[in-house]
Design a protein around this motif. Structure first.
Motif, mmCIF file in Angstrom:
data_model
loop_
_atom_site.group_PDB
_atom_site.id
_atom_site.type_symbol
_atom_site.label_atom_id
_atom_site.label_comp_id
_atom_site.label_asym_id
_atom_site.label_seq_id
_atom_site.Cartn_x
_atom_site.Cartn_y
_atom_site.Cartn_z
ATOM 1 N N THR A 1 -2.179 4.035 6.196
ATOM 2 C CA THR A 1 -2.451 3.781 4.788
ATOM 3 C C THR A 1 -3.867 4.214 4.434
ATOM 4 O O THR A 1 -4.815 3.958 5.175
ATOM 5 C CB THR A 1 -2.295 2.276 4.482
ATOM 6 O OG1 THR A 1 -0.978 1.874 4.847
ATOM 7 C CG2 THR A 1 -2.504 2.011 3.003
ATOM 8 N N ARG A 2 -4.018 4.868 3.300
ATOM 9 C CA ARG A 2 -5.338 5.300 2.842
ATOM 10 C C ARG A 2 -6.174 4.107 2.391
ATOM 11 O O ARG A 2 -5.660 3.140 1.850
ATOM 12 C CB ARG A 2 -5.213 6.249 1.648
ATOM 13 C CG ARG A 2 -4.598 7.587 1.964
ATOM 14 C CD ARG A 2 -4.558 8.436 0.706
ATOM 15 N NE ARG A 2 -3.921 9.723 0.964
ATOM 16 C CZ ARG A 2 -3.735 10.657 0.045
ATOM 17 N NH1 ARG A 2 -4.140 10.439 -1.204
ATOM 18 N NH2 ARG A 2 -3.159 11.799 0.354
ATOM 19 N N ALA A 3 -7.476 4.221 2.596
ATOM 20 C CA ALA A 3 -8.391 3.241 2.009
ATOM 21 C C ALA A 3 -8.456 3.473 0.514
ATOM 22 O O ALA A 3 -8.402 4.617 0.043
ATOM 23 C CB ALA A 3 -9.774 3.393 2.621
ATOM 24 N N ASP A 4 -8.545 2.392 -0.242
ATOM 25 C CA ASP A 4 -8.584 2.521 -1.698
ATOM 26 C C ASP A 4 -9.775 3.361 -2.147
ATOM 27 O O ASP A 4 -10.907 3.153 -1.693
ATOM 28 C CB ASP A 4 -8.672 1.133 -2.351
ATOM 29 C CG ASP A 4 -7.350 0.389 -2.325
ATOM 30 O OD1 ASP A 4 -6.315 1.040 -2.102
ATOM 31 O OD2 ASP A 4 -7.359 -0.833 -2.527
ATOM 32 N N ARG A 5 -9.533 4.314 -3.024
ATOM 33 C CA ARG A 5 -10.590 5.152 -3.589
ATOM 34 C C ARG A 5 -10.116 5.655 -4.946
ATOM 35 O O ARG A 5 -8.984 6.113 -5.085
ATOM 36 C CB ARG A 5 -10.926 6.323 -2.673
ATOM 37 C CG ARG A 5 -12.036 7.227 -3.238
ATOM 38 C CD ARG A 5 -12.542 8.210 -2.206
ATOM 39 N NE ARG A 5 -13.387 7.601 -1.203
ATOM 40 C CZ ARG A 5 -14.694 7.374 -1.345
ATOM 41 N NH1 ARG A 5 -15.318 7.726 -2.473
ATOM 42 N NH2 ARG A 5 -15.390 6.814 -0.395
ATOM 43 N N LEU A 6 -10.995 5.547 -5.946
ATOM 44 C CA LEU A 6 -10.694 5.975 -7.306
ATOM 45 C C LEU A 6 -11.308 7.348 -7.558
ATOM 46 O O LEU A 6 -12.489 7.556 -7.278
ATOM 47 C CB LEU A 6 -11.270 4.959 -8.298
ATOM 48 C CG LEU A 6 -11.246 5.321 -9.786
ATOM 49 C CD1 LEU A 6 -9.814 5.417 -10.303
ATOM 50 C CD2 LEU A 6 -12.043 4.287 -10.589
ATOM 51 N N THR B 1 -6.596 6.986 -3.864
ATOM 52 C CA THR B 1 -5.368 6.220 -4.075
ATOM 53 C C THR B 1 -5.061 6.069 -5.564
ATOM 54 O O THR B 1 -3.939 5.711 -5.931
ATOM 55 C CB THR B 1 -5.486 4.823 -3.442
ATOM 56 O OG1 THR B 1 -6.705 4.198 -3.878
ATOM 57 C CG2 THR B 1 -5.495 4.934 -1.929
ATOM 58 N N GLN B 2 -6.078 6.320 -6.401
ATOM 59 C CA GLN B 2 -5.882 6.333 -7.853
ATOM 60 C C GLN B 2 -6.621 7.529 -8.431
ATOM 61 O O GLN B 2 -7.716 7.868 -7.964
ATOM 62 C CB GLN B 2 -6.434 5.061 -8.519
ATOM 63 C CG GLN B 2 -5.780 3.762 -8.082
ATOM 64 C CD GLN B 2 -6.401 2.561 -8.783
ATOM 65 O OE1 GLN B 2 -6.621 2.572 -9.992
ATOM 66 N NE2 GLN B 2 -6.703 1.527 -8.025
ATOM 67 N N LEU C 1 -13.906 -0.487 -6.334
ATOM 68 C CA LEU C 1 -13.568 0.306 -5.164
ATOM 69 C C LEU C 1 -14.420 1.576 -5.165
ATOM 70 O O LEU C 1 -15.040 1.901 -6.180
ATOM 71 C CB LEU C 1 -12.076 0.650 -5.159
ATOM 72 C CG LEU C 1 -11.468 1.479 -6.285
ATOM 73 C CD1 LEU C 1 -10.101 2.010 -5.873
ATOM 74 C CD2 LEU C 1 -11.302 0.659 -7.570
ATOM 75 N N GLY D 1 -5.538 0.876 -12.911
ATOM 76 C CA GLY D 1 -4.838 0.303 -11.761
ATOM 77 C C GLY D 1 -3.490 0.924 -11.494
ATOM 78 O O GLY D 1 -2.582 0.264 -10.978
ATOM 79 N N PRO E 1 -1.633 3.339 -9.231
ATOM 80 C CA PRO E 1 -1.831 4.087 -7.991
ATOM 81 C C PRO E 1 -1.019 5.379 -7.976
ATOM 82 O O PRO E 1 0.035 5.492 -8.622
ATOM 83 C CB PRO E 1 -1.334 3.118 -6.921
ATOM 84 C CG PRO E 1 -0.297 2.298 -7.626
ATOM 85 C CD PRO E 1 -0.763 2.160 -9.043
ATOM 86 N N ARG F 1 1.631 7.714 -6.357
ATOM 87 C CA ARG F 1 2.841 7.325 -5.621
ATOM 88 C C ARG F 1 3.849 8.462 -5.660
ATOM 89 O O ARG F 1 3.732 9.399 -6.444
ATOM 90 C CB ARG F 1 3.452 6.075 -6.250
ATOM 91 C CG ARG F 1 3.847 6.273 -7.698
ATOM 92 C CD ARG F 1 4.561 5.073 -8.291
ATOM 93 N NE ARG F 1 4.867 5.277 -9.710
ATOM 94 C CZ ARG F 1 5.889 6.010 -10.155
ATOM 95 N NH1 ARG F 1 6.728 6.612 -9.301
ATOM 96 N NH2 ARG F 1 6.101 6.138 -11.464
#
Length: 309
Positions: free
Chosen positions: A2-7, A55-56, A138, A272, A274, A276
């Protein structure tokens, strides 16, 4: 894994202008409409998402590329890019007709990929980016060719700029050290630095006779523009000639920081949403859009990139 959250925040106009000039205009839809900017932007997004693994992603939009409140403060702001003044609405920017025609399709393709588009009335994309980056909880990547956004870089909060000015094959990650190394100032000082230096491309005159080296030296000595102006008024901490230049620019320095600094407190929040994998209906819609407009492998690559989260 799973990727680490990053905007990832896209300075969208900066990217679609780059795409338009980077992809041959012979690339057209079946009906003859130009689609080079659309295809180029899709490929840019595919590369960015694959390389930096956000991730976003948010497409930040210029709802007003030349806000009147900035023009009221500095009338020369972006004047050279105005082709038509519109009373009570944003002025018309100089945009090549073949690019202007593609902007609605660009918005459609972003929506098809599940990437939210955010703009705010009377504000530029820079202001949207400033607000979303400031409010993010994030890590943030800001993708732009505009160095004005270096003012948002902040290692402590893991906010960096992915700088596109040297081309998509030569992307540069801008951190605190990058800004200090290039300009001799901290990112938190960059807006004051840019105010003094000026920027002909934005119609900002700067302080006459004060270039990058002098601006950096003054900020190193006095911390910020307020400190510099106070020292100039007291006749200390700089040569008499430089102090005179600062004092002569008082009217400009009273208003320019408000123009140069990006907004950080607009009434918006990170959506928010993501990245997908598209569901079957969404994938079919994206494929149909690609077929209708001859977006070919560019759409395929973008869909694959956003689906790989």
């Amino acid at each position: 894994m799973t990727r680490a959250d990053r905007l990832m925040l896209l300075d969208t106009a900066s990217l679609y202008f780059r795409a338009f000039y980077g992809v041959p205009d012979k690339v057209k839809a079946p009906d003859g409409s130009p689609v080079n900017a659309v295809r180029g932007l899709l490929d840019i997004i595919a590369k960015l998402v694959t390389l930096y693994e956000p991730t976003q992603v948010v497409a930040c939009w210029d709802d007003d590329w030349r806000p009147q409140w900035r023009v009221d403060l500095i009338p020369s702001y972006k004047t050279h890019r105005v082709v038509e003044v519109v009373a009570g609405a944003p002025d018309v920017e100089e945009v090549p007709d073949p690019l202007e025609a593609q902007i609605p399709l660009i918005r459609q393709t972003l929506t098809a990929l599940g990437i939210p588009i955010i703009g705010v009335a009377a504000h530029e994309a820079d202001d949207v980016i400033g607000t979303l980056a400031t409010g993010a909880t994030l890590p943030v990547d800001i993708v732009t060719g505009d160095r004005d956004l270096f003012q948002l870089v902040d290692d402590a909060r893991d906010i960096r700029v992915i700088y596109t000015a040297r081309g998509m094959s030569n992307l540069e990650i801008v951190t605190d050290a990058t800004v200090v190394g290039k300009y001799g100032v901290l990112p938190s000082q960059y807006a004051d630095f840019a105010t003094m230096r000026g920027d002909a491309s934005d119609g900002l005159p700067g302080v006459a006779g004060v270039g990058e080296k002098t601006a950096a030296t003054l900020l190193q000595a006095h911390g910020d523009l307020a400190g510099i102006r106070a020292a100039a008024a007291a006749g200390e901490g700089m040569s008499a000639g430089v102090g005179a230049k600062i004092l002569a620019a008082s009217a400009y320095l009273d208003v320019a920081p408000t123009v140069v600094e990006v907004a950080r407190n607009l009434s918006i929040e990170v959506p928010g949403v993501p990245l997908r994998m598209l569901d079957p209906a969404e994938a079919d819609a994206a494929a149909a859009l690609a077929e209708k407009w001859n977006l070919g492998g560019s759409m395929t690559r973008a869909v694959a990139a956003v689906s790989a989260v």
